[in-house]
Design an enzyme around this catalytic site. Structure first.
Site, short mmCIF file in Angstrom:
data_model
loop_
_atom_site.label_atom_id
_atom_site.label_comp_id
_atom_site.label_asym_id
_atom_site.label_seq_id
_atom_site.Cartn_x
_atom_site.Cartn_y
_atom_site.Cartn_z
N ARG A 1 1.53 -38.26 3.10
CA ARG A 1 1.67 -38.22 4.56
C ARG A 1 0.99 -39.46 5.18
NH1 ARG A 1 -0.05 -34.53 9.69
NH2 ARG A 1 2.00 -34.15 10.47
N ASP B 1 -7.76 -29.47 10.60
CA ASP B 1 -6.59 -29.59 9.71
C ASP B 1 -6.95 -30.44 8.49
OD1 ASP B 1 -3.96 -29.44 8.89
OD2 ASP B 1 -3.10 -30.23 10.75
N CYS C 1 -7.17 -24.79 9.11
CA CYS C 1 -5.76 -25.13 8.96
C CYS C 1 -5.66 -26.22 7.91
CB CYS C 1 -5.22 -25.64 10.30
SG CYS C 1 -3.57 -26.36 10.20
N ASP D 1 2.86 -23.23 8.40
CA ASP D 1 3.65 -24.01 9.35
C ASP D 1 5.03 -23.38 9.54
OD1 ASP D 1 1.94 -25.90 10.24
OD2 ASP D 1 2.55 -27.46 8.84
C1 DGJ Z 1 -0.19 -29.50 10.01
C2 DGJ Z 1 -0.48 -28.24 10.80
O1 DGJ Z 1 -0.26 -27.12 10.00
C3 DGJ Z 1 0.37 -28.24 12.04
O2 DGJ Z 1 0.18 -27.04 12.74
C4 DGJ Z 1 0.04 -29.42 12.89
O3 DGJ Z 1 -1.28 -29.32 13.34
C5 DGJ Z 1 0.23 -30.70 12.08
N1 DGJ Z 1 -0.46 -30.66 10.84
C6 DGJ Z 1 -0.23 -31.88 12.87
O4 DGJ Z 1 -0.22 -33.03 12.15
#
Ligand code: DGJ
Length: 732
Positions: free
Chosen positions: A435, A471, A519, A541
């Site tokens: 990514r 995240d 997350c 997601d």
């Molecule tokens: C992955 C997360 O699971 C999403 O909800 C979002 O925050 C994206 N990253 C943002 O890059």
């Protein structure tokens, strides 16, 4: 915990108890884990199961012979490689002189009452020939019926030792058949439930990803004896390793049909060297035993998490609008204030600004190609800054949250230019991007400081930030650290996670009240180790309600609903294209921590009205969903095309029932189900929530005895795909 010494022998004159035998029993209200020291000082695992009156009978079963651990007579409580141990060992060391074997003998133990509910038992084992200590540390949580174990090895030898494998716990079981329930998945399809009948040999559930360790497998599992996992009956051992890094849980059936479970950090490329005086402690393994199926074990885990392993368990989680699927990277101030306005109008309580708010100039975060690491507000998109937005939300009656991904860096960032030495990499090899990003080396204390400072600076932008979404969007590949010395590169996996936990400890110290969401590209970091620092987790997601039924079902076997972020998104769904009715989307999300993941201005007319009403309804059932007991009534994985579950308040005065149809069942097929967990002697008024369409529940507004509902049950006319029913039960 009790200890019975020789003196007891006179109480059992006919059974000839041997003088040296000791019993150590770790007890909860309903379960016991019993160990015994045999005459030659080995610590034997005797039993883990239902608690019964008195442990004296264990003294009758003396272990006179050398335990052998390969063939099932007397498995040790913590088998180290050496002697006759031929199974996957819990511990493997190389001593200072190169000797590969370890011989653990009981040395002493100590029991400490932490409080009314918790008792700690520490058992010290030593090796007659080598100066090491292995400490087994158990905590019994009485009313939750949970036992945790962690292990410490202490090097008192005169030189360095190498710890090649150290498990947090070992559990031997003996039955005819063993069924292993575990979780396997991928991005947007996390926590898919799998059940395998174990066969002789080793099955290993593990991760070597360092980060995103739970995208593929989860370190939680259930073993059911003699029959497939059943919610309401059968013996079940549920285990969860509290570790966010590489883990390895092995299930080995030996030649005597005994099952050996070894759970702990993965030994892959992880030899840990201990200098004299140094020690290493494993994460905790959390165990629950139930003889009434997985439902009891699961509720025990939920209670334990809510009482001991999550931030702010008593607080009801706010209903969130998260900006990601509604705006992605493409927003400005007006986009956000409009979203806040629309969210406020339908009763949302928290606005969370997701990815894209930071980075400037050539490193502006307008896509996932740049900006990670540069945690300054993007002045072009948000010229008035974060405080302006947080205050704007506050004025509209909403709390405000913000997204960060502090362990990561884009090569396209100021941070990557300034600190190339902070980036995880394998020597001179090219760094591998995922990514478009790289991982910061958290084994390095400077990086730990940077992350703490980043968190602090982000929050200092406004006193009105009360929520952070943390995240982590890639895993660790090609590992290596510029900070660790050449001969200690294999410490990386453990030091990274301990570095992460040290950061979390410091952040929690500085910001005890902030809500933090766990997350990682959805649910790629979901384990009891990380959860304890957080208030909730982003489950996946994948916001498609149909898929969420499966993901949430298995997630909630261990991790409780108050932490399960479940967001209503738009139709067609962005991940799968599915067009699901809004009612179905709300009914699925309302069984966790409800939120929205869409552009709220797209909700118009009747849909907007429905959403506003469903949010109101959720506020009514939220205390039951968050703090009640979960009863699973219908398993979506059984292929029958229905799913159903129920939350019951602790005093059984209220319950909320959910049922979903996953496929077309034929015109006259009803979903019949019996409710659970109610008080048979109470009468409950049933109110249908979020009703819509023609298939209204016949019992809406009626009163039924708990006894009737649990035995005769109810019938629902939800035979079409994506039809659903939600019922509120209130004692009258
Ligand atoms: C992955 C997360 O699971 C999403 O909800 C979002 O925050 C994206 N990253 C943002 O890059």
């Amino acid at each position: 915990m009790k200890i019975l010494l020789t003196a007891l022998a006179c109480l059992f004159p006919t059974i000839g108890i041997m003088a040296e035998n000791k019993i150590i029993s770790v007890d909860t209200d309903k379960t016991s884990m019993v160990m015994q020291v045999n005459p030659d000082g080995k610590l034997i695992h005797d039993y883990y199961g239902k608690k019964f009156n008195g442990i004296e009978p264990f003294l009758i079963k003396q272990y006179k012979e050398q335990p052998d651990n390969g063939a099932g007579y007397a498995p040790m409580a913590y088998p180290a490689y050496g002697g006759l141990v031929s199974i996957q060992p819990a511990l493997k060391l190389t001593h200072k002189d190169g000797v590969q074997t370890t011989d653990l003998r009981y040395d002493s133990h100590k029991v400490t009452q932490i409080d009314d509910n918790r008792e700690k038992t520490e058992i010290v084992l030593t090796d007659p020939l080598y100066d090491i200590k292995v400490i087994l540390d158990y905590t019994a949580y009485k009313k939750e019926d949970i036992i945790t174990e962690s292990v410490t090895v202490l090097n008192n030898e005169t030189g360095k030792i190498a710890v090649e494998n150290i498990a947090a716990s070992y559990l031997p079981l003996h039955a005819d058949d063993y069924y292993l329930t575990h979780f396997n998945g991928i991005w947007a399809a996390e926590m898919q439930l799998k059940e395998d009948k174990l066969t002789p040999g080793i099955k290993s559930i593990e991760s070597k990803k360092g980060l995103q360790t739970t995208a593929a497998s989860n370190p939680a599992f259930m073993v059911s004896l003699n029959q497939p996992l059943n919610e309401n009956n059968g013996e079940v051992y549920a285990g969860a390793l509290a570790w966010s890094g590489n883990f390895k849980n092995t299930f080995e059936i030996d030649e005597c049909d005994r099952l050996h479970i070894v759970a702990g950090p993965n030994d892959f490329a992880s030899t840990y060297y201990l200098e004299p005086g140094e020690s290493l402690t494993t994460p905790e393994m959390i165990w629950a035993y139930s003889n009434t199926g997985s439902g009891t074990a699961s509720r025990n885990f939920h209670d334990w998490v809510r009482n001991y392993n999550i931030a702010h368990p008593e607080e009801e989680r706010a209903i969130v609008l998260n900006s990601w699927e509604g705006a992605y990277f493409d927003f400005n101030e007006k986009t956000i204030t409009d979203m806040i306005d629309d969210a406020a109008a339908i009763g949302v309580e928290m606005f969370v600004l997701d990815d894209g708010w930071f980075g400037n100039g050539e490193y502006a975060r307008n896509s996932d190609h740049a900006g990670l690491g540069d945690w300054q507000v993007n002045t072009e998109k948000l010229p008035k800054g974060i405080d302006y937005l947080a205050k704007y939300a506050k004025n509209k009656g909403l709390k405000f949250g913000i997204w960060i991904e502090p362990e990561m860096v884009n090569p396209q960032s100021e941070l990557a230019q300034a600190h190339p030495e902070w980036i995880v990499k394998s020597g001179k090899r090219d760094k591998i991007e995922m990514r478009n990003q790289l991982v910061l080396d958290l084994s390095n204390p400077e990086v730990q400081d940077f992350i703490v400072t980043t968190f602090d600076n982000v929050l200092k932008q406004s006193p009105d930030i009360s929520y952070v979404k943390w995240d982590a969007n890639r895993y660790i590949s090609d590992f290596g650290s510029e900070y660790l010395p050449e001969d200690k590169q294999s410490h990386f996996w453990i030091d990274y996670i301990n570095g992460l936990y040290a950061v979390c400890d410091r952040i929690r110290e500085m910001y005890p009240d902030v809500t933090i969401q766990l997350c990682s590209s959805g649910g790629a970091r979901l384990d009891m180790g990380a959860l304890k620092y957080h208030d909730e987790f982003w489950t996946s997601d994948n916001t498609n309600a149909m898929d969420r039924i499966f993901i949430q079902y298995s997630t909630n076997l261990f991790y409780p609903s108050l932490a399960t972020a479940a967001h209503v998104s738009t139709a067609p769904n962005h991940q799968t294209g599915l067009i699901a009715p809004l009612k179905f989307r709300f009914d699925v999300a309302s069984s966790g921590r409800l939120g929205l993941e869409l552009q709220p201005k797209d909700l118009k007319g009747k849909e907007r009205e429905f959403a506003e009403n469903a949010i109101k309804t959720y506020k009514q059932i939220r205390p039951i969903v968050h703090h009640g007991d979960l009863y699973r009534l219908k398993n979506p994985y059984d292929g029958k095309g229905w799913a159903s579950h129920q939350y019951v308040s602790k005093d059984k005065s209220k319950a909320v029932f959910f049922a979903y149809s996953l496929k077309y069942h034929g015109r006259t097929t009803y979903f019949d189900t019996k409710l659970q967990g109610l008080d048979p002697d109470k009468n409950y008024r049933i109110t249908e929530l979020n009703p819509q369409g023609w298939n209204k529940f016949y019992g809406d507004g009626q009163v039924f005895p708990g006894d009737y509902l649990m035995n005769a049950g109810i019938s629902l006319n939800i035979g079409n795909p994506m039809e659903s029913t939600v019922l509120l039960l209130e004692e009258i």
